[in-house]
Scaffold this motif. Sequence first.
Motif, PDB file in Angstrom:
ATOM      1  N   THR A 135       0.831  -1.202   0.000  1.00  0.00           N
ATOM      2  CA  THR A 135       0.000   0.000   0.000  1.00  0.00           C
ATOM      3  C   THR A 135       0.866   1.253   0.000  1.00  0.00           C
ATOM      4  N   GLY A 136       1.908   1.249   0.835  1.00  0.00           N
ATOM      5  CA  GLY A 136       2.804   2.405   0.882  1.00  0.00           C
ATOM      6  C   GLY A 136       3.473   2.659  -0.442  1.00  0.00           C
ATOM      7  N   MET A 137       3.893   1.599  -1.114  1.00  0.00           N
ATOM      8  CA  MET A 137       4.507   1.736  -2.434  1.00  0.00           C
ATOM      9  C   MET A 137       3.522   2.365  -3.410  1.00  0.00           C
ATOM     10  N   GLY A 138       2.258   1.917  -3.385  1.00  0.00           N
ATOM     11  CA  GLY A 138       1.252   2.486  -4.276  1.00  0.00           C
ATOM     12  C   GLY A 138       1.060   3.969  -4.041  1.00  0.00           C
ATOM     13  N   VAL A 139       0.999   4.362  -2.783  1.00  0.00           N
ATOM     14  CA  VAL A 139       0.812   5.772  -2.434  1.00  0.00           C
ATOM     15  C   VAL A 139       1.997   6.604  -2.903  1.00  0.00           C
ATOM     16  N   VAL A 140       3.206   6.100  -2.660  1.00  0.00           N
ATOM     17  CA  VAL A 140       4.412   6.828  -3.057  1.00  0.00           C
ATOM     18  C   VAL A 140       4.470   6.993  -4.572  1.00  0.00           C
ATOM     19  N   VAL A 141       4.262   5.896  -5.306  1.00  0.00           N
ATOM     20  CA  VAL A 141       4.357   5.945  -6.767  1.00  0.00           C
ATOM     21  C   VAL A 141       3.307   6.874  -7.354  1.00  0.00           C
ATOM     22  N   SER A 142       2.080   6.782  -6.854  1.00  0.00           N
ATOM     23  CA  SER A 142       1.015   7.640  -7.367  1.00  0.00           C
ATOM     24  C   SER A 142       1.307   9.114  -7.084  1.00  0.00           C
ATOM     25  N   THR A 143       1.828   9.395  -5.899  1.00  0.00           N
ATOM     26  CA  THR A 143       2.091  10.789  -5.515  1.00  0.00           C
ATOM     27  C   THR A 143       3.228  11.399  -6.316  1.00  0.00           C
ATOM     28  N   ILE A 144       4.343  10.663  -6.456  1.00  0.00           N
ATOM     29  CA  ILE A 144       5.503  11.245  -7.135  1.00  0.00           C
ATOM     30  C   ILE A 144       5.301  11.306  -8.646  1.00  0.00           C
ATOM     31  N   SER A 145       4.321  10.570  -9.169  1.00  0.00           N
ATOM     32  CA  SER A 145       4.018  10.648 -10.608  1.00  0.00           C
ATOM     33  C   SER A 145       2.926  11.669 -10.877  1.00  0.00           C
ATOM     34  N   TYR A 146       2.578  12.469  -9.842  1.00  0.00           N
ATOM     35  CA  TYR A 146       1.538  13.493  -9.961  1.00  0.00           C
ATOM     36  C   TYR A 146       0.218  12.890 -10.410  1.00  0.00           C
ATOM     37  N   GLY A 147      -0.046  11.645  -9.938  1.00  0.00           N
ATOM     38  CA  GLY A 147      -1.298  10.978 -10.241  1.00  0.00           C
ATOM     39  C   GLY A 147      -1.338  10.228 -11.555  1.00  0.00           C
ATOM     40  N   THR A 148      -0.251  10.285 -12.345  1.00  0.00           N
ATOM     41  CA  THR A 148      -0.220   9.605 -13.648  1.00  0.00           C
ATOM     42  C   THR A 148      -0.320   8.092 -13.473  1.00  0.00           C
ATOM     43  N   ILE A 149       0.389   7.562 -12.465  1.00  0.00           N
ATOM     44  CA  ILE A 149       0.334   6.134 -12.162  1.00  0.00           C
ATOM     45  C   ILE A 149      -0.663   5.945 -11.022  1.00  0.00           C
ATOM     46  N   ASN A 150      -1.685   5.110 -11.247  1.00  0.00           N
ATOM     47  CA  ASN A 150      -2.697   4.939 -10.207  1.00  0.00           C
ATOM     48  C   ASN A 150      -2.219   3.992  -9.114  1.00  0.00           C
ATOM     49  N   LEU A 151      -2.994   3.928  -8.043  1.00  0.00           N
ATOM     50  CA  LEU A 151      -2.598   3.124  -6.887  1.00  0.00           C
ATOM     51  C   LEU A 151      -2.450   1.647  -7.251  1.00  0.00           C
ATOM     52  N   GLY A 152      -3.397   1.119  -8.028  1.00  0.00           N
ATOM     53  CA  GLY A 152      -3.353  -0.290  -8.394  1.00  0.00           C
ATOM     54  C   GLY A 152      -2.093  -0.662  -9.130  1.00  0.00           C
ATOM     55  N   THR A 153      -1.664   0.192 -10.053  1.00  0.00           N
ATOM     56  CA  THR A 153      -0.429  -0.066 -10.791  1.00  0.00           C
ATOM     57  C   THR A 153       0.768  -0.023  -9.842  1.00  0.00           C
ATOM     58  N   GLY A 154       0.731   0.899  -8.888  1.00  0.00           N
ATOM     59  CA  GLY A 154       1.800   0.968  -7.892  1.00  0.00           C
ATOM     60  C   GLY A 154       1.887  -0.295  -7.064  1.00  0.00           C
ATOM     61  N   THR A 375      -4.854  -6.520  -0.840  1.00  0.00           N
ATOM     62  CA  THR A 375      -4.734  -5.083  -1.067  1.00  0.00           C
ATOM     63  C   THR A 375      -5.771  -4.610  -2.079  1.00  0.00           C
ATOM     64  N   PHE A 376      -6.001  -5.411  -3.116  1.00  0.00           N
ATOM     65  CA  PHE A 376      -6.973  -5.045  -4.143  1.00  0.00           C
ATOM     66  C   PHE A 376      -8.414  -5.321  -3.699  1.00  0.00           C
ATOM     67  N   VAL A 377      -8.640  -6.519  -3.134  1.00  0.00           N
ATOM     68  CA  VAL A 377     -10.004  -6.987  -2.895  1.00  0.00           C
ATOM     69  C   VAL A 377     -10.576  -6.489  -1.567  1.00  0.00           C
ATOM     70  N   SER A 378      -9.782  -6.591  -0.500  1.00  0.00           N
ATOM     71  CA  SER A 378     -10.282  -6.224   0.824  1.00  0.00           C
ATOM     72  C   SER A 378      -9.172  -5.582   1.645  1.00  0.00           C
ATOM     73  N   PRO A 379      -8.779  -4.370   1.278  1.00  0.00           N
ATOM     74  CA  PRO A 379      -7.623  -3.746   1.944  1.00  0.00           C
ATOM     75  C   PRO A 379      -7.824  -3.529   3.439  1.00  0.00           C
ATOM     76  N   SER A 380      -9.060  -3.367   3.881  1.00  0.00           N
ATOM     77  CA  SER A 380      -9.293  -3.094   5.298  1.00  0.00           C
ATOM     78  C   SER A 380      -9.049  -4.317   6.181  1.00  0.00           C
TER      79      SER A 380
END
Length: 482
Positions: A135-154, A375-380
């Motif tokens: 999850t942290g990787m997804g957040v980092v990648v999405s943020t530093i790409s200015y939203g170009t890369i979505n969370l799922g791809t991260g 992470t995809f199906v039931s992250p909580s």
Amino acid sequence: MFGVFMIGTIVLGLLSLRGRDRANLAEWSVGGRSLGVVLIFVLMAGETYTSFSYLGAAGWSYDYGMPVFYLPAYLAIGFAVGYIIGPVLWHYAHRNNLHNITDITSFRFDSPWFGAAVAILTTVFLLPYIQLQITGMGVVVSTISYGTINLGTGYLIAFVVTEAFIIFSGLRGSAWVSILKDSLVIITLLAVFVYVPVHYFGGIGPMLDRLVAERPQWLVLPGQGKESLGMLWFATTGLLNGVVYTIFPTTVAGYLGAKNPGVLRRNAIIMPFYQVLLFVPILLGLAAVFVVPGLSDSNLAMFELVVDSMPAWMVGLVGVAGALSSIVPMAVFMLVIGTMWGRSVLGVHPRTAPHQKRLSQLVTFLVGLVALLFTFVSPSTLVQLSVLSYQGLAQLLPVVLISLLWKRMTVAGAASGLAVGVVVVAVLVSTGNDPLLGINAGLIGLAVNIAVNVLVSLARPATAPADRLAVDELAEVRASRS
């Protein structure tokens, strides 16, 4: 830039295989017990400086303030205790050809079923850490790409890059990648520490002056917004986490990978200095209180400042450092779970014992896949479980460590105490009673755990053979220090 570094990460991890015995489980799981000071330092630094250090530390600082300093507090305690415990576990595992905490459990109690049970329980508590790194990787990648890369791809990138090298290279590969990761962490955090306060406040001094003048409640316990995080919580959490850190499955993997106990002692002396870097995201989280008030996701506090103020190439470097801070610990978590299952669950039977390494590699892949799917199906689901992960793992302290020094502890006592301790923690956490009267729930569970363990062990007396204890190892450590 991000893509180049990710490819470089895989290549670097695979290069660590050169000249190594690829069929040897010890080479894969504990680096052939041959890692020196530099590799042990970067490996264990990689385990302590994770994506949580970038996201969670800044987020806690943003939300509460002073309570976040429990992080450097418990790590300092952990390294101090590890100065003694690390060499003891190294000697014990080296003498008996053990690879992880479930090996230690099985051997000490001469009970394969108990080792398997501990492996399963530990997996339940470690899975959330893998999911949190994804999850942290997804957040980092999405943020530093200015939203170009979505969370799922991260998320998918985190899984693919980590699995691509850890399955083949093992612990040594993680150590090699940690060299790149820690180099970037040091460079980028020092740059951010200087640049961001100057950009927004005119310097670190003016930023701290404004904090003292306008947000003094963030600078004292219990901080802002949560009265339960007072001095008693701070002390009990720091003490509990510090001691538990020394028997944490990934920490023990680092201990057992060292080429000699002296490496561990030198590492314990050096590591507290590395944790000074934790003050950077903590201070930037405090700075974000003024710059971006009202964040819906406080975990983005530090990256909001970085993305808004720094040039794109520097944002990329910070993002790569943050991404590698997810990949390295995630790799070690998966490796440890794989080794536990390969040795203590799937590889126990004489027919499967010759295939322990392949089984360990298979589980390493599957456990990463399970965490990715959650992470995809039931992250909580796993996030909720992560709340009690560290307190749950704290209940292993009597099983993994105290049992090596107390010869009368029985498998019935250890199992009973462990079960009761986990139940107590689960009840306290699930009912919102963590902390209870200011005391960390894990410490309460551990106290009950030890009490039940002692009572049951004394009621059903047994004395472990001398070769199952670590008394000689403790004596050897004392002799080497004197």
